[in-house]
Design an enzyme around this catalytic site. Structure first.
Site, short mmCIF file in Angstrom:
data_model
loop_
_atom_site.label_atom_id
_atom_site.label_comp_id
_atom_site.label_asym_id
_atom_site.label_seq_id
_atom_site.Cartn_x
_atom_site.Cartn_y
_atom_site.Cartn_z
N GLY A 136 16.54 -29.69 36.51
CA GLY A 136 17.36 -29.53 35.13
C GLY A 136 16.62 -30.26 33.78
O GLY A 136 16.74 -29.65 32.79
N GLU A 185 22.24 -34.65 31.02
CA GLU A 185 21.12 -34.69 31.92
C GLU A 185 20.23 -35.78 31.90
O GLU A 185 18.85 -35.69 32.14
CB GLU A 185 20.10 -33.39 32.22
CG GLU A 185 21.06 -32.06 32.31
CD GLU A 185 20.66 -31.01 32.93
OE1 GLU A 185 19.48 -31.34 33.73
OE2 GLU A 185 21.02 -29.93 33.03
#
Ligand code: COS
Length: 386
Positions: free
Chosen positions: A242, A363
Site C-alpha cells: 500500500g 498508511e
C-alpha cells in the site's frame, strides 16, 4: 544499472496515460465538486485490468510486475487521487493480502471478483484509538462453535461504504499483544456491519471514506486470513504494498504539478513577458522536477526489490516518505506558480493540494516512516520505552 523501461512497460505507461487523459481528467473535477464516488469509473478501471494489476492471471488479475503497477498508479495518480485510492486499496491492501496469506479456496473465491470489480474490498485496520500503534486493536474477535463473532469499531476506512468484503483486524487475546491479532474476511452484507460515510474531508472528495461499527459480526471458520497471530504481519505486509502504491500516486501528483506549472508559466504573461522567463519561477519549477525525479527513482527501486522478492520494507518507507512530502511541497509550490488562478479548481493544482495532504498521514505517517528507517539504521527501536 539499466534505467530503460522495457517496450511492454512503456506501452503499459502510455496506455495508462491515454486512459487517464480520456476518462479521468475531466471527471475528476466534476466528481470532486459533487463529492461523487464514481462507480462507473471504477468499472472502467476494472476493465483496464487496474483493480488487480499485480494478481496473477490464474486468479483473474493482469499479472503485472510491481514496476509496471507503479507506472500505472503514477499515471492515474496524476489524473485523480480519489481514483488512485480505489486502485491502491483494492490491489495493494486487499488483493495483495489475500494473495500472500490466503488459502487456494480463499484466493479463488475473492480474487477474481475483486479484480473484475464485481466486489470492492476495504482494509479495516485503523480504529478510533488505534492509528500509528496498529498493534493496539480494541476490536475483539470471540470464538464460537461455527467460527468467530467480532465487535468493535473501525475508522478512516476507504471504500467502507461500498465494500462487499472487508479485511477486519481484531484481537483474539489481549494478553498476546500483536501476536493475538487475526485478520478476518468479513462479509459486509450482514446487519452487524454498519458503515457510515465520513463527511467534510479536506480533500479526496470523490473517494469514499467510512467509519464502521461492528456489532456481533459473524465470520465463518474458513474466513480467517492466515492463522490467529498472523494478523499483524498480514497488515504490515499489505502496507508494504500500500505504501508503494501511495508513493507511486504521489509521483504522479508531482509530475502533474510540473506539467501544469510549465504550461501555465509559459502562457501567462506579466510585465510584458511570460512568467516562465522569471528566474524565481524557473527555480520553483526546477525544484519540482528535482523532487519528482528523486521520488520516481525511489519508487522504482522499491518496485525493483519487490519484483525480485527481496526485503523492501525500509526502501518502501523511504519512497513513501520522500514521495508524499515531495507531492505536498510540489502542489503547494504549483499553486504559487499559478498565483490566484491556482486557488480555484479551474486548474488541477488546487485539487492536488487538497488531495495530497492526507498522504503524509495515511498508511503510516511521515513520522512512522522516519522511525522505521531510523530503527533499521541504528538498530534501536524508538517505539519501545528503553
Ligand atoms: N511484513 C511482515 N511482517 C512484519 C513487517 C512486514 N513489513 N513488519 C513487521 N513485521 C512483523 C515483525 O517481524 C514482528 O514479528 P514477530 O512478532 O514474529 O517478532 C511483528 O510484525 C511486529 O513488528 P514490529 O516490532 O516492527 O512492530 P511494532 O509494534 O514496533 O510496529 C510500526 C511498528 C510502527 C512500524 C507499525 O505499528 C506501523 O506500521 N504503524 C503504522 C500503521 C499504519 O500505517 N496505519 C495506517 C493504516 S491506513 S491503511
Amino acid at each position: 544499472m539499466d534505467f530503460d523501461l522495457t517496450d511492454e512497460q512503456q506501452l503499459i505507461r502510455s496506455t495508462a496515460r491515454e486512459f487517464t487523459e480520456k476518462e479521468i481528467v475531466e471527471r475528476a473535477k466534476q466528481n470532486a465538486r459533487n463529492h461523487h464516488f464514481d462507480l462507473e469509473l471504477v468499472a472502467m478501471l476494472a476493465q483496464q485490468g487496474y483493480l488487480g494489476a499485480i494478481v496473477p492471471r490464474e486468479y483473474g488479475g493482469a499479472g503485472l510486475d510491481y514496476l509496471s503497477y507503479g507506472l500505472v498508479v503514477e499515471e492515474i495518480g496524476r489524473g485523480c487521487s480519489s481514483v488512485r485510492t480505489v486502485i491502491s486499496v483494492q490491489t495493494s491492501l486487499v488483493c495483495s493480502a489475500i494473495l500472500r496469506w490466503g488459502t487456494e479456496e480463499q484466493k479463488h473465491r475473492y480474487l477474481p471478483r475483486l479484480c473484475s470489480g464485481e466486489w470492492l474490498g476495504c482494509f479495516g485496520l485503523t480504529e478510533p484509538d488505534s492509528g500509528s500503534d496498529a498493534a493496539k486493536q480494541r476490536t475483539r474477535a470471540r470464538r464460537t462453535d461455527s467460527g468467530w463473532v467480532i465487535n468493535g469499531a473501525k475508522m478512516w476506512i476507504s471504500m467502507g461504504d461500498y465494500a462487499r468484503v472487508a479485511l477486519i483486524f481484531a484481537q483474539t487475546d489481549p494478553e498476546l499483544g500483536h501476536r493475538g491479532l487475526g485478520c478476518f474476511l468479513v462479509d459486509t452484507d450482514q446487519p452487524g456491519f454498519q458503515p457510515s460515510p465520513i463527511e467534510h474531508k479536506m480533500g479526496l472528495h470523490a473517494s469514499d471514506t467510512a467509519s464502521i461499527a461492528l456489532e456481533d459480526v459473524e465470520v465463518g471458520e474458513n474466513d480467517l486470513l492466515g492463522e490467529i497471530g498472523d494478523g499483524f504481519k498480514v497488515a504490515m505486509s499489505s502496507l508494504d504494498s500500500g505504501r508503494y502504491s501511495v508513493a507511486a500516486g504521489c509521483v504522479g501528483i508531482c509530475q502533474g504539478c510540473v506539467e501544469e506549472s510549465v504550461a501555465y508559466a509559459t502562457e501567462r504573461e506579466q510585465f510584458d513577458r511570460p512568467i516562465a522567463s522569471f528566474q524565481l519561477v524557473q527555480a520553483m519549477i526546477a525544484d519540482m522536477v528535482l523532487k519528482t525525479d528523486a521520488s520516481r527513482m525511489l519508487v522504482w527501486r522499491a518496485g525493483f526489490l519487490k519484483d525480485r522478492g527481496r526485503p523492501n520494507t525500509v526502501e518502501t518507507s523511504i519512497a513513501k516518505l520522500h514521495a508524499t512530502e515531495a507531492a505536498v511541497w510540489c502542489s503547494n509550490t504549483a499553486i504559487q506558480v499559478h498565483g490566484g488562478a491556482g486557488y480555484v479548481d479551474d486548474h488541477p493544482v488546487e485539487r492536488y493540494f487538497r488531495d495530497v495532504r492526507v498522504t503524509t498521514l495515511y498508511e503510516g505517517t511521515s513520522q512512522i516512516q522516519q522511525l522505521i528507517i531510523g530503527r533499521a539504521m541504528t538498530g534501536v527501536n524508538a517505539l519501545v520505552p528503553s
